[in-house]
Design an enzyme around this catalytic site. Sequence first.
Site, PDB file in Angstrom:
ATOM      1  N   ARG A   1       0.836  -1.207   0.000  1.00  0.00           N
ATOM      2  CA  ARG A   1       0.000   0.000   0.000  1.00  0.00           C
ATOM      3  C   ARG A   1       0.867   1.252   0.000  1.00  0.00           C
ATOM      4  NH1 ARG A   1      -4.336   0.341   4.726  1.00  0.00           N
ATOM      5  NH2 ARG A   1      -2.388   0.086   5.910  1.00  0.00           N
TER       6      ARG A   1
ATOM      7  N   TYR B   1       3.675   5.406  13.410  1.00  0.00           N
ATOM      8  CA  TYR B   1       4.078   4.284  14.257  1.00  0.00           C
ATOM      9  C   TYR B   1       5.589   4.055  14.166  1.00  0.00           C
ATOM     10  CZ  TYR B   1      -0.523   2.339  15.556  1.00  0.00           C
ATOM     11  OH  TYR B   1      -1.748   2.126  16.115  1.00  0.00           O
TER      12      TYR B   1
ATOM     13  N   ARG C   1      -8.377   7.380  12.123  1.00  0.00           N
ATOM     14  CA  ARG C   1      -9.191   6.640  13.091  1.00  0.00           C
ATOM     15  C   ARG C   1     -10.670   6.709  12.755  1.00  0.00           C
ATOM     16  NH1 ARG C   1      -5.368   3.394  15.182  1.00  0.00           N
ATOM     17  NH2 ARG C   1      -3.469   4.618  15.387  1.00  0.00           N
TER      18      ARG C   1
ATOM     19  N   GLU D   1     -11.127  -6.305  17.590  1.00  0.00           N
ATOM     20  CA  GLU D   1     -11.217  -5.017  16.903  1.00  0.00           C
ATOM     21  C   GLU D   1     -12.677  -4.742  16.592  1.00  0.00           C
ATOM     22  OE1 GLU D   1      -6.985  -3.888  14.819  1.00  0.00           O
ATOM     23  OE2 GLU D   1      -8.744  -4.181  13.551  1.00  0.00           O
TER      24      GLU D   1
END
Length: 330
Positions: A148, A201, A214, A324
């Site tokens: 990606r 990250y 998010r 999740e």
Amino acid sequence: MPVAAPYCHFEKLVPSDLEGDETVLGVVEHGTGHAEVSLTDGVPRAAVHTTTFEEEAFAEVWRAQPPVESGREGGIAWARTDEYLFGAGRVPESLGYADAVSALYTEVFGLTRSLGYPLLARTWNYISGINAANADGLEVYRDFCVGRALALDAGGIDPAGMPAATGIGAHGGGITCVFIAARGGTRINIENPAVLTAHRYPAAYGPRAPVFARATWLGPPGEGRLFVSATAGILGHETTHHGDATGQCEVALDNIARVVAAGNLHRHGVRRGYLLTDVDHLKVYVRRRADLPAVRRVCAARLSSTATVAFLHTDIARGDLLVEIEGVVS
């Protein structure tokens, strides 16, 4: 006149159920098997192997205000209205995914541009063997993230512009990517003040960081949808409650509540605010089947009693994550 953003229902379908329904943009079937992405009777369809019990299977049906036009471009089946585009593509099972994922995402970006829907608003990525190693020993999810990222690099696309997303395990079928994009209107990506922005990250999580917001607000003022990304029991960038699905579920729900709260949305320029009980059409992904009863109890205690909630037994992007949760606010 403002046109409302696409909305979804979770349904048990038989083949004839969608005949003549001009509002359908696309269908994602969640069940115990997978299939090639297809354009069936003008409807893009994807079947993903995201659970292990047939009674948990359902179809996620996305609809929008008609008229709907559809087509196929390369490996992507798509449908669109004047304002919104839905598409699905698939990468077959492989010993390495980065190059094929890069090609698929490059195709997605190219299609949204060529058809005139430049605002990518939501993506879902169903990844077979997500925690397994590829032929080079790299975890498949990290392999996917490399692919990606390569597509973003090639297209000169800022990772900060990537929208709400899900990257979740599947029990087979390679990688299926589903997306929604918009021609115009308002798209605002939302972050969580308690969790590090994904594309920042540390390198410990892989050679290329995951890239997603998010949540993403999409649509004209007063008529929008808030797409909430798959959300886990993470604070900062670290997994909480190791081995404890109940604890992780509580933190995941806390994180969703933070994202949709008025103070957080106002900081991002969305003049709305919501409670956790406003989130609907939730998909709850649970790694260990034995944890399902406990996770159900937590969700029942904290979500709206009228919310539509689907529980799916499948692996999760990070090996120590057990739960999740994603959803939509209208």
